[in-house]
Write a protein that holds these residues in place. Structure first.
Motif, mmCIF file in Angstrom:
data_model
loop_
_atom_site.group_PDB
_atom_site.id
_atom_site.type_symbol
_atom_site.label_atom_id
_atom_site.label_comp_id
_atom_site.label_asym_id
_atom_site.label_seq_id
_atom_site.Cartn_x
_atom_site.Cartn_y
_atom_site.Cartn_z
ATOM 1 N N MET A 1 -55.006 -25.161 -18.659
ATOM 2 C CA MET A 1 -53.816 -24.393 -18.908
ATOM 3 C C MET A 1 -52.953 -25.327 -18.305
ATOM 4 S SD MET A 1 -53.622 -22.641 -20.890
ATOM 5 C CE MET A 1 -52.231 -21.423 -20.564
ATOM 6 N N PRO A 2 -53.480 -26.143 -16.704
ATOM 7 C CA PRO A 2 -52.051 -27.012 -16.166
ATOM 8 C C PRO A 2 -52.236 -28.828 -16.626
ATOM 9 C CG PRO A 2 -53.126 -26.084 -14.594
ATOM 10 C CD PRO A 2 -54.328 -25.174 -15.573
ATOM 11 N N PHE A 3 -53.060 -28.554 -17.549
ATOM 12 C CA PHE A 3 -53.530 -29.713 -18.389
ATOM 13 C C PHE A 3 -52.241 -29.468 -19.981
ATOM 14 C CE2 PHE A 3 -55.585 -32.466 -21.961
ATOM 15 C CZ PHE A 3 -55.150 -33.720 -21.401
ATOM 16 N N SER A 4 -52.815 -29.161 -20.564
ATOM 17 C CA SER A 4 -51.968 -27.899 -21.170
ATOM 18 C C SER A 4 -50.988 -27.830 -21.083
ATOM 19 C CB SER A 4 -52.520 -27.141 -22.539
ATOM 20 O OG SER A 4 -51.419 -26.103 -23.651
ATOM 21 N N LEU A 5 -50.451 -27.562 -20.484
ATOM 22 C CA LEU A 5 -48.561 -27.068 -20.176
ATOM 23 C C LEU A 5 -48.419 -28.808 -20.054
ATOM 24 C CD1 LEU A 5 -46.060 -26.107 -19.345
ATOM 25 C CD2 LEU A 5 -47.105 -25.158 -16.689
ATOM 26 N N GLY A 6 -49.069 -29.097 -19.086
ATOM 27 C CA GLY A 6 -48.705 -30.939 -18.704
ATOM 28 C C GLY A 6 -47.891 -31.846 -20.302
ATOM 29 N N PHE A 7 -48.912 -31.769 -20.921
ATOM 30 C CA PHE A 7 -49.216 -32.411 -22.360
ATOM 31 C C PHE A 7 -48.343 -31.933 -23.225
ATOM 32 C CE2 PHE A 7 -50.272 -32.484 -26.676
ATOM 33 C CZ PHE A 7 -50.331 -34.534 -26.648
ATOM 34 N N ASP A 8 -47.639 -31.063 -23.302
ATOM 35 C CA ASP A 8 -46.684 -30.345 -23.423
ATOM 36 C C ASP A 8 -45.300 -30.580 -23.430
ATOM 37 O OD1 ASP A 8 -47.918 -28.736 -24.987
ATOM 38 O OD2 ASP A 8 -48.412 -26.753 -24.355
ATOM 39 N N THR A 9 -45.356 -30.740 -22.318
ATOM 40 C CA THR A 9 -43.958 -31.330 -21.416
ATOM 41 C C THR A 9 -43.743 -32.945 -21.445
ATOM 42 O OG1 THR A 9 -44.928 -29.853 -19.760
ATOM 43 C CG2 THR A 9 -43.096 -31.267 -19.285
ATOM 44 N N PHE A 10 -44.681 -33.686 -21.381
ATOM 45 C CA PHE A 10 -44.500 -34.767 -21.917
ATOM 46 C C PHE A 10 -44.058 -35.278 -23.161
ATOM 47 C CE2 PHE A 10 -46.875 -38.945 -23.500
ATOM 48 C CZ PHE A 10 -46.400 -39.848 -23.138
ATOM 49 N N VAL A 11 -45.010 -34.486 -24.684
ATOM 50 C CA VAL A 11 -44.480 -34.265 -25.641
ATOM 51 C C VAL A 11 -42.782 -33.952 -25.831
ATOM 52 C CG1 VAL A 11 -44.587 -33.471 -27.971
ATOM 53 C CG2 VAL A 11 -46.587 -33.778 -26.855
ATOM 54 N N ILE A 12 -42.580 -32.806 -25.542
ATOM 55 C CA ILE A 12 -41.196 -32.965 -25.464
ATOM 56 C C ILE A 12 -40.371 -33.945 -24.482
ATOM 57 C CG2 ILE A 12 -39.391 -31.063 -24.549
ATOM 58 C CD1 ILE A 12 -41.544 -29.157 -25.031
ATOM 59 N N ALA A 13 -40.344 -34.458 -23.520
ATOM 60 C CA ALA A 13 -40.043 -35.485 -22.997
ATOM 61 C C ALA A 13 -39.801 -36.623 -24.056
ATOM 62 C CB ALA A 13 -41.074 -35.301 -21.753
ATOM 63 N N LEU A 14 -41.355 -37.653 -24.471
ATOM 64 C CA LEU A 14 -40.809 -37.995 -25.177
ATOM 65 C C LEU A 14 -40.305 -37.566 -26.774
ATOM 66 C CD1 LEU A 14 -42.276 -41.181 -25.837
ATOM 67 C CD2 LEU A 14 -44.643 -39.368 -27.399
ATOM 68 N N VAL A 15 -40.106 -36.791 -27.417
ATOM 69 C CA VAL A 15 -39.493 -36.121 -28.436
ATOM 70 C C VAL A 15 -37.936 -36.465 -27.972
ATOM 71 C CG1 VAL A 15 -38.565 -34.435 -29.848
ATOM 72 C CG2 VAL A 15 -41.314 -35.074 -29.426
ATOM 73 N N LEU A 16 -37.130 -36.375 -26.388
ATOM 74 C CA LEU A 16 -36.428 -36.048 -26.560
ATOM 75 C C LEU A 16 -35.302 -37.885 -25.784
ATOM 76 C CD1 LEU A 16 -36.074 -32.848 -23.564
ATOM 77 C CD2 LEU A 16 -34.939 -33.396 -25.765
ATOM 78 N N VAL A 17 -36.733 -38.405 -25.680
ATOM 79 C CA VAL A 17 -36.951 -40.435 -25.238
ATOM 80 C C VAL A 17 -35.954 -40.842 -26.608
ATOM 81 C CG1 VAL A 17 -37.333 -41.888 -24.442
ATOM 82 C CG2 VAL A 17 -37.682 -40.170 -23.173
ATOM 83 N N VAL A 18 -36.784 -39.783 -27.497
ATOM 84 C CA VAL A 18 -36.721 -40.786 -29.071
ATOM 85 C C VAL A 18 -35.454 -39.990 -30.059
ATOM 86 C CG1 VAL A 18 -38.413 -40.655 -31.590
ATOM 87 C CG2 VAL A 18 -39.494 -41.189 -29.410
ATOM 88 N N ILE A 19 -34.745 -39.596 -29.566
ATOM 89 C CA ILE A 19 -33.685 -38.943 -30.145
ATOM 90 C C ILE A 19 -32.957 -39.596 -29.898
ATOM 91 C CG2 ILE A 19 -32.582 -37.093 -30.593
ATOM 92 C CD1 ILE A 19 -34.528 -35.077 -30.845
ATOM 93 N N VAL A 20 -32.587 -39.711 -28.435
ATOM 94 C CA VAL A 20 -31.919 -40.369 -27.597
ATOM 95 C C VAL A 20 -31.467 -41.413 -27.724
ATOM 96 C CG1 VAL A 20 -31.270 -40.790 -24.901
ATOM 97 C CG2 VAL A 20 -31.979 -38.126 -25.394
ATOM 98 N N THR A 21 -32.729 -42.453 -28.370
ATOM 99 C CA THR A 21 -32.920 -43.856 -28.600
ATOM 100 C C THR A 21 -32.395 -43.946 -30.309
ATOM 101 O OG1 THR A 21 -34.765 -43.811 -26.821
ATOM 102 C CG2 THR A 21 -34.241 -45.518 -28.640
ATOM 103 N N ILE A 22 -32.969 -42.829 -30.746
ATOM 104 C CA ILE A 22 -32.328 -43.209 -31.676
ATOM 105 C C ILE A 22 -30.975 -42.951 -31.912
ATOM 106 C CG2 ILE A 22 -32.453 -42.071 -34.028
ATOM 107 C CD1 ILE A 22 -35.316 -41.629 -33.784
ATOM 108 N N ALA A 23 -30.430 -42.693 -30.848
ATOM 109 C CA ALA A 23 -28.482 -41.507 -31.269
ATOM 110 C C ALA A 23 -27.762 -42.950 -30.381
ATOM 111 C CB ALA A 23 -28.762 -40.602 -30.680
ATOM 112 N N MET A 24 -28.791 -43.932 -29.439
ATOM 113 C CA MET A 24 -28.080 -44.653 -28.594
ATOM 114 C C MET A 24 -28.072 -45.832 -29.945
ATOM 115 S SD MET A 24 -29.805 -44.805 -25.235
ATOM 116 C CE MET A 24 -28.878 -46.303 -24.844
#
Length: 328
Positions: A1-24
């Motif tokens: 569970m802790p591993f799965s939660l950390g992976f999900d957080t990473f994915v969400i952060a990566l998606v946010l970074v991609v969105i911000v990068t595209i917007a920039m």
């Protein structure tokens, strides 16, 4: 569970970074503007109006340049003409940026540079002209300023389209003297025009009188010619009548002579009766003479109209005309 939660957080952060990068990396440039793109602080390219893309974290927007035509208000300044007359001048300059990169990186403050350049050249142009020339040749001043300022602004990527002198104010005392001079000049012009009008009127009047006299003389000439022609024809008629009477007398016909004498006699009596300076008409008083005259006229009438003119009785002999009369 802790591993799965950390992976999900990473994915969400990566998606946010991609969105911000595209917007920039996406930039929308409005119409009438140009954006410069800098890569690591160095100019790379210029984005025109519309949708533009840049490399995030590597490139960034440098300058947002207005490429529409702009007006630069030149503040009032004092300048001296070539004849040392101080004037106050207001002006305005119109320019447009053609090269956004050069306007952004060749000069630190384009508006200030154009303002100082325009003011300096205004002083130069004013100092090379007399006051009268300065006040009456605004188009020449505008043209000279435009040529000089545009050539100086060309390396900055700007095009100066127009330079307009809004107002030129001479000193108050000088303006009063100029007003008096203008008034005197206008009064002089009015006097000259009035004198010219009077001169033209006199010339036209003289021409009219000349033509009138010429026409009158021609009329008198024509009348004299007509009178002479009438007298000539009358003389011809009288000569012809006299010739005819002479021929009749030659043939032994004394009636024609009596008719001519009677006609002249009656004309003389008529002239005496109608004369304005006569109060008394003198006629023959001798009955025999008067009877003889009437008898001659009757005999003449009979000879002309025949015996049908009965009622007129008189002697058959040649009538005689008595010229005797009482004298008053």
């Amino acid at each position: 569970m802790p591993f799965s939660l950390g992976f999900d957080t990473f994915v969400i952060a990566l998606v946010l970074v991609v969105i911000v990068t595209i917007a920039m990396g996406v930039r929308t440039v409005p119409q009438g503007y140009s954006y410069t793109v800098e890569r690591f602080g160095r100019y790379s390219r210029t984005l025109g109006p519309g949708l533009g893309l840049i490399l995030p974290y590597i490139e960034q927007i440098g300058k947002k340049v207005n490429v529409m035509e702009q007006v630069l208000d030149v503040p009032s300044q004092e300048a001296f003409t070539r004849d040392n007359a101080g004037v106050t001048i207001d002006a305005a300059a119109f320019y447009q940026i053609l090269d956004a990169a050069r306007a952004s990186y060749e000069v630190s403050n384009l508006n200030q540079a154009l303002l100082v350049l325009t003011m300096t050249n205004i002083r130069t142009v004013v100092g090379s002209m007399d006051l009268d020339q300065l006040l009456s040749h605004r188009d020449e001043i505008n043209e000279r300023l435009l040529r000089v300022v545009d050539a100086a602004a060309s390396p900055w990527g700007a095009k100066v389209t127009r330079v307009e002198i809004k107002d030129i104010l001479p000193p108050a005392d000088l303006a009063g003297a100029m007003a008096r001079q203008m008034k005197a000049e206008r009064e002089k012009r009015a006097a000259v025009l009035e004198a010219e009008g009077l001169r033209q009127a006199e010339i036209l009047r003289a021409e009219g009188e000349k033509q009138s006299q010429i026409l009158s003389a021609e009329g008198r000439k024509e009348a004299a010619f007509r009178d002479a022609e009438a007298r000539e024809r009358q003389a011809e008629a009288e000569a012809k009548a006299t010739s005819m009477v002479s021929d009749a007398i030659t043939r032994g016909d004394l009636a024609a002579a009596n008719f001519l004498v009677a006609e002249k006699y009656i004309d003389a009596i008529r002239a005496l009766a109608t004369a304005p300076n006569q109060k008394v008409v003198i006629v023959p008083i001798e009955a025999a003479g008067l009877a003889g005259t009437l008898g001659g006229i009757a005999e003449l009438t009979k000879s002309v109209f025949g015996e049908g003119g009965a009622g007129l009785q008189g002697p058959r002999s040649v009538p005689s005309v008595s010229g005797r009369s009482d004298r008053a």
